[in-house]
Design a protein around this motif. Structure first.
Motif, PDB file in Angstrom:
ATOM      1  N   VAL A 147      51.660  40.768  28.140  1.00 53.32           N
ATOM      2  CA  VAL A 147      50.728  40.710  29.263  1.00 53.32           C
ATOM      3  C   VAL A 147      49.952  42.025  29.289  1.00 53.32           C
ATOM      4  O   VAL A 147      50.501  43.082  29.596  1.00 53.32           O
ATOM      5  N   SER A 148      48.682  41.942  28.952  1.00 54.69           N
ATOM      6  CA  SER A 148      47.805  43.107  28.952  1.00 54.69           C
ATOM      7  C   SER A 148      46.893  43.021  30.172  1.00 54.69           C
ATOM      8  O   SER A 148      47.351  42.793  31.289  1.00 54.69           O
ATOM      9  N   SER A 149      45.591  43.132  29.951  1.00 53.58           N
ATOM     10  CA  SER A 149      44.613  43.134  31.038  1.00 53.58           C
ATOM     11  C   SER A 149      43.229  43.119  30.410  1.00 53.58           C
ATOM     12  O   SER A 149      43.056  43.490  29.240  1.00 53.58           O
ATOM     13  N   VAL A 150      42.235  42.715  31.190  1.00 50.65           N
ATOM     14  CA  VAL A 150      40.872  42.913  30.708  1.00 50.65           C
ATOM     15  C   VAL A 150      40.610  44.408  30.511  1.00 50.65           C
ATOM     16  O   VAL A 150      39.742  44.808  29.731  1.00 50.65           O
ATOM     17  N   ALA A 151      41.391  45.239  31.205  1.00 49.25           N
ATOM     18  CA  ALA A 151      41.313  46.689  31.024  1.00 49.25           C
ATOM     19  C   ALA A 151      41.964  47.135  29.720  1.00 49.25           C
ATOM     20  O   ALA A 151      41.964  48.325  29.411  1.00 49.25           O
ATOM     21  N   PRO A 171      44.760  39.240  31.761  1.00 54.04           N
ATOM     22  CA  PRO A 171      44.336  38.808  33.100  1.00 54.04           C
ATOM     23  C   PRO A 171      43.253  39.719  33.666  1.00 54.04           C
ATOM     24  O   PRO A 171      43.218  40.921  33.399  1.00 54.04           O
ATOM     25  N   GLY A 172      42.398  39.116  34.472  1.00 54.64           N
ATOM     26  CA  GLY A 172      41.525  39.889  35.332  1.00 54.64           C
ATOM     27  C   GLY A 172      42.302  40.262  36.594  1.00 54.64           C
ATOM     28  O   GLY A 172      43.530  40.245  36.595  1.00 54.64           O
ATOM     29  N   PRO A 173      41.630  40.586  37.691  1.00 52.26           N
ATOM     30  CA  PRO A 173      42.335  40.921  38.927  1.00 52.26           C
ATOM     31  C   PRO A 173      42.976  39.695  39.573  1.00 52.26           C
ATOM     32  O   PRO A 173      42.319  38.663  39.756  1.00 52.26           O
ATOM     33  N   PHE A 174      44.261  39.815  39.896  1.00 55.15           N
ATOM     34  CA  PHE A 174      45.001  38.752  40.570  1.00 55.15           C
ATOM     35  C   PHE A 174      45.798  39.348  41.724  1.00 55.15           C
ATOM     36  O   PHE A 174      46.060  40.549  41.759  1.00 55.15           O
ATOM     37  N   ALA A 175      46.189  38.471  42.633  1.00 52.01           N
ATOM     38  CA  ALA A 175      46.858  38.905  43.863  1.00 52.01           C
ATOM     39  C   ALA A 175      48.337  39.202  43.602  1.00 52.01           C
ATOM     40  O   ALA A 175      49.227  38.453  43.996  1.00 52.01           O
ATOM     41  N   THR A 176      48.586  40.307  42.925  1.00 44.97           N
ATOM     42  CA  THR A 176      49.949  40.820  42.770  1.00 44.97           C
ATOM     43  C   THR A 176      49.955  42.240  43.336  1.00 44.97           C
ATOM     44  O   THR A 176      48.921  42.755  43.778  1.00 44.97           O
ATOM     45  N   ASN A 177      51.108  42.884  43.290  1.00 48.11           N
ATOM     46  CA  ASN A 177      51.170  44.259  43.808  1.00 48.11           C
ATOM     47  C   ASN A 177      50.903  45.301  42.728  1.00 48.11           C
ATOM     48  O   ASN A 177      51.138  46.497  42.933  1.00 48.11           O
ATOM     49  N   GLY A 208      41.201  34.368  34.346  1.00 50.59           N
ATOM     50  CA  GLY A 208      40.558  34.831  35.564  1.00 50.59           C
ATOM     51  C   GLY A 208      39.236  35.538  35.301  1.00 50.59           C
ATOM     52  O   GLY A 208      38.600  35.346  34.259  1.00 50.59           O
ATOM     53  N   GLN A 209      38.819  36.364  36.260  1.00 54.88           N
ATOM     54  CA  GLN A 209      37.546  37.069  36.150  1.00 54.88           C
ATOM     55  C   GLN A 209      37.583  37.993  34.938  1.00 54.88           C
ATOM     56  O   GLN A 209      38.431  38.879  34.847  1.00 54.88           O
ATOM     57  N   ASP A 210      36.652  37.833  34.009  1.00 56.62           N
ATOM     58  CA  ASP A 210      36.800  38.501  32.712  1.00 56.62           C
ATOM     59  C   ASP A 210      35.915  39.726  32.525  1.00 56.62           C
ATOM     60  O   ASP A 210      36.112  40.486  31.582  1.00 56.62           O
ATOM     61  N   PHE A 211      34.910  39.945  33.372  1.00 51.97           N
ATOM     62  CA  PHE A 211      34.026  41.108  33.286  1.00 51.97           C
ATOM     63  C   PHE A 211      33.375  41.232  31.901  1.00 51.97           C
ATOM     64  O   PHE A 211      33.026  42.340  31.466  1.00 51.97           O
ATOM     65  N   GLY A 212      33.254  40.120  31.186  1.00 48.88           N
ATOM     66  CA  GLY A 212      32.648  40.153  29.864  1.00 48.88           C
ATOM     67  C   GLY A 212      33.646  40.236  28.722  1.00 48.88           C
ATOM     68  O   GLY A 212      33.243  40.318  27.548  1.00 48.88           O
ATOM     69  N   THR A 213      34.943  40.198  29.019  1.00 43.08           N
ATOM     70  CA  THR A 213      35.955  40.335  27.970  1.00 43.08           C
ATOM     71  C   THR A 213      35.916  39.175  26.984  1.00 43.08           C
ATOM     72  O   THR A 213      36.107  39.366  25.777  1.00 43.08           O
ATOM     73  N   VAL A 214      35.655  37.960  27.467  1.00 43.58           N
ATOM     74  CA  VAL A 214      35.567  36.813  26.558  1.00 43.58           C
ATOM     75  C   VAL A 214      34.439  37.022  25.561  1.00 43.58           C
ATOM     76  O   VAL A 214      34.596  36.790  24.349  1.00 43.58           O
TER      77      VAL A 214
END
Length: 298
Positions: free
Chosen positions: A143-147, A188-194, A263-269
């Motif tokens: 599990v990485s991130s768009v970041a 993942p993009g931003p999701f509702a976790t802590n 989720g929201q990809d900010f251009g990552t795709v």
């Protein structure tokens, strides 16, 4: 074909993507080792909650104490899991933290701590369980991130840890493919976790002062995400990430994509699609060179 019943290890199972992945995989009929820190302390309630759900729904979930930053903890957990399962099919490297703040103001020790969880942690886990994963062919999902593909201001330390993790595991995946082990990366993009609030404040207050009003930007950014999450809706539901991980597990061996954005990809795709053919050409050239040199896994 993917196996009907699989033994799955998930790190960081006390909340967020990890917690949901444990339940999703167990509800698909798999035996899941839900690993987390402090099972007899701060995460005791989460341990009990998972075990209660497992009992009520007749799910095969085993909670195991494991800290991805502690090799001794990993060694103990590995021995415990090996007693419970004669093989491991899937390792989900989910445990992570996110440092958000003035990048310059994080101390070297803090940066090392971020890397220990997000970069060295998955590597420690892979090294512990690859001997089992390689026996019958398996899957490592990270599990990485768009970041992990894009650079965001004030997320510099976090981005660095995820970029490093992605580079290591993509390279490792090419090396493991001949041995029947798939390596995939979920972004993942931003999701509702802590996760956004899981990191510490910057250690160097003197550096923060030099940024003036800009020092408030990281906090304002987090508030903006919190507002978005509170609005709810399917776009920020972390179950989407657990579902993607489940889909990867149930995809045929050798057919899994290296990267999957959620989720929201900010251009990552777009970035991934642009880089993919370049990477494929590189791998083809490497394979051709090895063939000419007479190099093989045998």
């Amino acid at each position: 074909m993917s196996k009907q019943h699989q033994n799955v290890i998930v790190t960081g199972s006390s909340n967020g993507f990890g917690y949901l992945t444990v339940l999703t995989m167990a509800r698909k009929g798999h035996q899941v080792f839900a690993t987390m820190r402090n099972v007899n302390g701060s995460n005791a309630a989460k341990r009990d909650e998972l075990l209660r759900i497992a009992e009520n729904e007749s799910l095969d979930i085993k909670v195991v104490e494991l800290d991805v930053t502690d090799q001794n903890s990993i060694d103990i957990a590995t021995a415990q899991i090996q007693k419970e399962a004669d093989h491991i099919d899937v390792l989900v490297n989910n445990a992570g933290t996110m440092f958000v703040g003035i990048s310059e103001a994080y101390s070297i020790k803090q940066i090392e701590d971020q890397m220990s969880v997000n970069f060295y942690g998955p590597i420690r886990m892979a090294k512990a369980f690859l001997p089992m994963l390689k026996k019958n062919g398996g899957l490592i999902t990270n599990v990485s991130s768009v970041a992990g593909r894009l650079a965001f201001p004030y997320f510099g330390v976090y981005c660095a840890s995820k970029w490093a993790m992605e580079a290591y595991f993509e390279s490792l995946g090419y090396e493991l493919a001949p041995y029947g082990v798939d390596v995939t990366i979920v972004e993942p993009g931003p999701f509702a976790t802590n996760l956004l609030h899981s990191g510490p404040k910057e250690a160097d207050s003197e550096v923060i002062k030099t940024y003036g009003e800009d020092a408030k930007v990281p906090g304002t950014t987090l508030e903006g995400f919190d507002t978005m999450f509170k609005s709810g809706g399917p776009d920020v539901d972390p179950q989407h990430v657990a579902d993607v991980i489940s889909n990867l597990v149930h995809t045929e061996q050798g057919q899994r994509p290296i990267r999957t954005v959620v989720g929201q990809d900010f251009g990552t795709v777009e970035l991934n699609n642009a880089v993919a053919p370049i990477q494929r050409r590189l791998i083809a050239d490497v394979l051709q060179m090895n063939h000419l040199l007479g190099v093989s896994k045998n």
